[in-house]
Enzyme design. Sequence first.
Site, PDB file in Angstrom:
ATOM      1  N   SER A   1       0.845  -1.182   0.000  1.00 52.87           N
ATOM      2  CA  SER A   1       0.000   0.000   0.000  1.00 52.87           C
ATOM      3  C   SER A   1       0.894   1.250   0.000  1.00 52.87           C
ATOM      4  CB  SER A   1      -0.958  -0.047   1.190  1.00 52.87           C
ATOM      5  OG  SER A   1      -1.987   0.889   1.043  1.00 52.87           O
TER       6      SER A   1
ATOM      7  N   ASP B   1      -8.497  -4.754  -6.314  1.00 52.77           N
ATOM      8  CA  ASP B   1      -8.034  -3.611  -5.539  1.00 52.77           C
ATOM      9  C   ASP B   1      -8.507  -2.332  -6.227  1.00 52.77           C
ATOM     10  OD1 ASP B   1      -6.802  -1.690  -4.041  1.00 52.77           O
ATOM     11  OD2 ASP B   1      -4.800  -2.558  -4.167  1.00 52.77           O
TER      12      ASP B   1
ATOM     13  N   HIS C   1      -7.122  -5.549  -1.928  1.00 51.83           N
ATOM     14  CA  HIS C   1      -5.902  -4.902  -1.463  1.00 51.83           C
ATOM     15  C   HIS C   1      -5.034  -5.867  -0.663  1.00 51.83           C
ATOM     16  CE1 HIS C   1      -3.725  -1.177  -1.089  1.00 51.83           C
ATOM     17  NE2 HIS C   1      -3.768  -1.158   0.224  1.00 51.83           N
TER      18      HIS C   1
END
Length: 721
Positions: free
Chosen positions: A559, A642, A674
């Site tokens: 991330s 995602d 994600h």
Amino acid sequence: MALHRWLCVAAAAASTAWAMDPEQLISAPRRSEAIPNPKGNVAIFSTSQYSFDTHSSSASWNLLDLKSGKISLLTNDSNVSEIVWLGTDKSSLLYINGTNADVPGGVELWVTDVNNFANGYKAASLPAAFSGLKAVITSSGDVNYVASGQSYANGTAYNEELATKSLSSARIYDSIYVRHWDTYLTTTFNAVFSGTLAKKGKSYVSKGALKNLVSPVKNAESPYPPFGGSSDYDISPNGKLVTFKSKAPDVPRANLTTAYIYLVPHDGSRTAEPINGPDSPATPEGVQGDANNPVFSPGSDKIAYFQMADKSYESDRRVLYIHTIKSQKTVAVAEDWDRSPDSVKWVDAKNLIVGGEDKGRSRLFAVPVNAKKDFKPKKFTDGGVAGAYYLLPDKSVLVTGSTMWTSWNVYTASPKKNVIKTLASANKLDAGLAGLGPDDIDEFYYQGSATKIQSWIIYPKGFDKSKKYPVLLFIHGGPQGSWADSWSTRWNPKVFADQGYVVIAPNPTGSTGFGQKLTDDIQNNWGGAPYDDIVNAFEYAAKHLHYADTSRAVAAGASYGGFMINWIQGSDLGRKLKALVCHDGTFVADAKISTDELWFMEREFNGTFWGERDNYRRWDPSDPERILRFDTPQLIVHNDLDYRLPVAEGLSLFNVLQERGVPSRFLNFPDENHWVIHQENSLVWHQQVLGWLNKYSGVSKENPNAVSLDDTVIPVVDYNP
């Protein structure tokens, strides 16, 4: 059977220093919070376990004796999805049966006794899938309950199995928020439903239809996805009222974080109204951000909740508020406390317990209801993360937590005595976790770009400080987030360390739990202070940790941590590392406009995509001058579901690395978001990530048990001539 196998060999293995591999991590039993009965002598918890032999999961419910710590089986019926203690009775249980004999796609409510679980009876048939059960016994003896499920706009419960299938796959939208996290938005939404079980002799029977408490408020939704759960709503102890959180239905959800706490009668006789809305008489002045975690007081006359002030910032500091229902007065509690608490329980009418991040842990604190602005709460738990907690009759607290060295740790504590007794710990129960302990981790503080920064150290199996181990830099996501002393089934630092690394996991600028200023200072500064802090951690390890071999160092992050990996690739630090792993990281600055939560980017970069384009591009890993420096081997992981950081970001980075001739690999999961959650996918993820790092650090040559890319079981596509 698998659970029994783990338990019976744990004692024999306890004295062995185990190296934890990915399969052990993924297949280890996963246990829920321990929920005590009203008497406080026993607690229930669930256990699930995945088998790579059968490629399937098993589940059970268990009892924990709160005096002896002994664990016994309650039921291994896989249809039992949730259990709650019923009222003040020490042994009565209400549970959700995940199937329905009469309604396909529905569930049932069953009543039983903890001492004779198999002889329960069906009390209600529910017309759809429901979860998040909460129940209380009213003064009449009836049971009032709430649960959450999907709803149509007219308030009817949505049942996927019975829903009419559309002949077209088209989606049409007239407003932004087309998709969120991993789902395209539809006309159905989450809602809280209320129901009643009437007392009839010695049994309970369903009384009346379910009431949708959310749908009468246009555009409201609770629990709020993707992370909302039963903490988004509560039922009062007297059963008369329900409170729930919803994102504000009167503002654009993609642009603002504003949320309201609603109050509604349990019977739905009035439409829910916000206690902190723009026209509510008790709304704190200037407070317009996310509100969450409403909890009724024991007397059913007050609601405790948290709220942020900033309406476009998901990581603003949460402040605890107490709302008095009758007077419609709201007051802040310990308002100046420089922490952001995230959970609260009432001890009695005058005292609270709150939980929140604090210096790499999640601790519990005692807070009086009338605490003044300058009150500084005192912690009474310390190491690890206190994930759930319940008040016991003797005013002590039953805590379920975890640490980096155990996935499940149940103990009692109190504000006066701190931690009193550990009842159970996974590293004492599970053979695959045996040998793990607090000696596996350490921490240090070093000078960052502007202040002292904390970092964890995680040691490998058989660590010998006289030897040298390659460094693995662990970079957390967020960007407002932290590495905490907690267990993870995805980015578990001990699994990485046991390949043969010293893992350095810093909490640089942007990290939470170290004061709001450190959290806020990452705004419009993504590649500045945080990068400097990470470089300083690397240099500290090189200078002060004589067992840390920085000449063979590697780095991995997800991330925001993935962004930082991409930033490092074009920076000086990238030239000092042997390999990089980027999981779901942003690469092209202008691509940020494709995210789902626009308020996130607009707050981070001080404006809109068109109004402040230079801010978006200030920290651009895809800047041509940075690309010309790319030469560190890099693995890119990016998943199709995602929607926060769309998969095109990973493909763009892979294209650039390939055209530049940099050794690189692209790993994609079409059915993951994600995160990589499915067990078989997780095993492949670990094999690829660890194998990539091990190849370039040289660990795979030193440790015959280390994961290797040669172990690949998934075909590798390579069309290069």
